[in-house]
Write a protein that holds these residues in place. Structure first.
Motif, PDB file in Angstrom:
ATOM      1  N   VAL A   1       0.834  -1.203   0.000  1.00  0.00           N
ATOM      2  CA  VAL A   1       0.000   0.000   0.000  1.00  0.00           C
ATOM      3  C   VAL A   1       0.866   1.249   0.000  1.00  0.00           C
ATOM      4  CG1 VAL A   1      -1.650   1.335   1.369  1.00  0.00           C
ATOM      5  CG2 VAL A   1      -1.990  -1.123   1.059  1.00  0.00           C
ATOM      6  N   ILE A   2       1.899   1.277   0.827  1.00  0.00           N
ATOM      7  CA  ILE A   2       2.763   2.450   0.914  1.00  0.00           C
ATOM      8  C   ILE A   2       3.442   2.727  -0.421  1.00  0.00           C
ATOM      9  CG2 ILE A   2       4.876   3.359   1.976  1.00  0.00           C
ATOM     10  CD1 ILE A   2       3.989   1.956   4.575  1.00  0.00           C
ATOM     11  N   GLN A   3       3.987   1.710  -1.035  1.00  0.00           N
ATOM     12  CA  GLN A   3       4.730   1.909  -2.286  1.00  0.00           C
ATOM     13  C   GLN A   3       3.831   2.287  -3.450  1.00  0.00           C
ATOM     14  OE1 GLN A   3       7.203  -1.554  -2.980  1.00  0.00           O
ATOM     15  NE2 GLN A   3       8.183  -1.387  -0.966  1.00  0.00           N
ATOM     16  N   LYS A   4       2.585   1.804  -3.447  1.00  0.00           N
ATOM     17  CA  LYS A   4       1.690   2.083  -4.572  1.00  0.00           C
ATOM     18  C   LYS A   4       0.885   3.355  -4.398  1.00  0.00           C
ATOM     19  CE  LYS A   4      -0.537  -1.143  -6.694  1.00  0.00           C
ATOM     20  NZ  LYS A   4      -1.420  -2.273  -7.040  1.00  0.00           N
ATOM     21  N   TRP A   5       0.427   3.633  -3.154  1.00  0.00           N
ATOM     22  CA  TRP A   5      -0.591   4.664  -2.978  1.00  0.00           C
ATOM     23  C   TRP A   5      -0.272   5.703  -1.903  1.00  0.00           C
ATOM     24  CZ3 TRP A   5      -3.739  -0.290  -2.618  1.00  0.00           C
ATOM     25  CH2 TRP A   5      -4.013  -0.786  -3.900  1.00  0.00           C
ATOM     26  N   GLU A   6       0.928   5.653  -1.333  1.00  0.00           N
ATOM     27  CA  GLU A   6       1.317   6.643  -0.322  1.00  0.00           C
ATOM     28  C   GLU A   6       2.636   7.297  -0.729  1.00  0.00           C
ATOM     29  OE1 GLU A   6       1.244   4.964   3.607  1.00  0.00           O
ATOM     30  OE2 GLU A   6      -0.917   4.583   3.555  1.00  0.00           O
ATOM     31  N   LEU A   7       2.641   7.926  -1.880  1.00  0.00           N
ATOM     32  CA  LEU A   7       3.863   8.503  -2.417  1.00  0.00           C
ATOM     33  C   LEU A   7       4.274   9.743  -1.629  1.00  0.00           C
ATOM     34  CD1 LEU A   7       3.036   8.153  -6.222  1.00  0.00           C
ATOM     35  CD2 LEU A   7       4.155   6.512  -4.692  1.00  0.00           C
ATOM     36  N   ALA A   8       5.589   9.993  -1.601  1.00  0.00           N
ATOM     37  CA  ALA A   8       6.177  11.151  -0.923  1.00  0.00           C
ATOM     38  C   ALA A   8       5.940  11.114   0.585  1.00  0.00           C
ATOM     39  CB  ALA A   8       5.666  12.462  -1.510  1.00  0.00           C
ATOM     40  N   THR A   9       5.891   9.911   1.146  1.00  0.00           N
ATOM     41  CA  THR A   9       5.819   9.727   2.594  1.00  0.00           C
ATOM     42  C   THR A   9       6.959   8.819   3.021  1.00  0.00           C
ATOM     43  OG1 THR A   9       4.378   7.779   2.470  1.00  0.00           O
ATOM     44  CG2 THR A   9       3.300   9.943   2.544  1.00  0.00           C
ATOM     45  N   ALA A  10       7.177   8.691   4.319  1.00  0.00           N
ATOM     46  CA  ALA A  10       8.226   7.802   4.821  1.00  0.00           C
ATOM     47  C   ALA A  10       7.841   6.349   4.581  1.00  0.00           C
ATOM     48  CB  ALA A  10       8.453   8.053   6.309  1.00  0.00           C
TER      49      ALA A  10
END
Length: 345
Positions: free
Chosen positions: A201-210
């Motif tokens: 989820v982070i890599q696909k849909w939470e861009l520009a976050t830690a």
């Protein structure tokens, strides 16, 4: 992760009358970053961009520095009594974020420099409820940690609440730059929560976050510094092999606490669990701004529900929601028996 730096700054003239506004201006005036002036932080026009995707991207790179004139705080149920207005907007590019709709077509980042006035108003609200505690949420329309290296607003806010008897502060973040907060005299009056999700989820849909490992390390650091700590897992996607994915996520959190010699079984953790949902308006905006997204927004397997603010949204059907509730309660009680599930929706 690399900290956010704006492409342009826009100042209200009155913001320069406050120490924080003046400090931000002096920091950036010789950097070559574009600086503009506006009459109102609520009316930002003339930003570049033709398509919805371009307008969105340019707004995300813009930092507006203004004075918060409205000092009547919005309510923030169920997480707190009131929203503390420090910042509006976020430089992150989370595809699913509800700010896609609430901030309109130009979701610029706005910071408010009249902190003493905001804190004074918070004291008024505390006095109205004393001797009961009054809870304030700092991340209703923002992620304040994302801009902390520019504003220092969280540093001042945590210090302020550390001196109060009747007020408590809380915020949630997807960022990890917490080192400047670790030595503050917070007195346990601020709860720092971390928004976690699976690597996918982070890599696909939470861009520009830690990244996930960075957030977990930051969570362990603030817990070690004595802060009441929380976890928000949101949005939870009940797709594919989700039970394994979220089971692995909870195991990783357990391991990161254990690595810093914090007993995960006694950790004072709160858990807030929110399954993925979306409105028709949000779906339309998301597909405009992220035309190639594969965010799951298929009405099949969903049911329509009216929310507390009077508008409808698509949520998961009852059976997967029941299974999700059972799954998370079971795993959290096993790994973090000192923690508590605040809610799952």
């Amino acid at each position: 992760m690399r900290l956010f730096m704006p492409t342009r700054l826009i100042f209200e003239p009155t913001a320069l009358e406050y120490p924080l506004g003046k400090a931000i201006y002096e920091r950036f005036q010789d950097t070559g970053i574009e600086i503009q002036v506006t009459k109102s932080h609520n009316r930002i026009t003339g930003l570049p961009g033709e398509t919805p995707k371009e307008k969105y991207a340019e707004a995300k790179k813009t930092l507006v520095v203004g004075v918060r004139k409205t000092l009547e705080f919005e309510t923030s149920k169920p997480s707190a009594d009131y929203a503390l207005p420090l910042i509006t907007g976020c430089p992150g590019h989370c595809t699913y974020c509800y700010l896609q709709t609430t901030l309109g077509p130009r979701p610029v980042n706005r910071v408010y420099v009249n902190l003493d006035e905001i804190f004074a108003r918070a004291r008024d609200y505390m006095a109205q409820k004393a001797p009961d505690l009054t809870y304030f949420e700092g991340a209703c329309t923002s992620d304040p940690l994302a801009l902390e290296h520019i504003t220092g607003s969280l540093h001042e806010t945590i210090h302020f609440f550390g001196t109060t008897q009747d007020g408590r502060f809380r915020f949630v973040t997807k960022y990890d730059n917490v080192d400047g907060l670790l030595d503050l005299a917070h007195n346990g009056h601020t709860r720092i929560r971390f928004s976690l999700n699976t690597e996918k989820v982070i890599q696909k849909w939470e861009l520009a976050t830690a990244g996930l490992a960075e957030r977990l390390t930051a969570a362990a650091k603030v817990a070690a510094a004595g802060y009441p700590t929380g976890v928000i897992i949101a949005p939870i996607f009940l797709e594919g092999d989700w039970e394994k994915d979220y089971g692995d996520l909870l195991d990783l959190l357990h391991q990161h606490l254990d690595r810093l010699a914090l007993d995960p079984r006694r950790a004072d953790l709160t858990f807030e669990l929110i399954t993925h949902r979306y409105t028709p308006k949000a779906k339309a905006l998301i597909t405009e701004r992220f035309p190639e997204t594969d965010l799951p927004m298929n009405e099949e397997g969903r049911r329509w529900k009216y929310g507390q603010f009077g508008y409808g949204k698509y949520i998961y059907d009852k059976d997967p929601m029941t299974r999700a509730s059972e799954f998370f309660h079971e795993h959290i009680e096993k790994l973090f028996p000192g923690g508590s599930v605040q809610y799952i929706v």
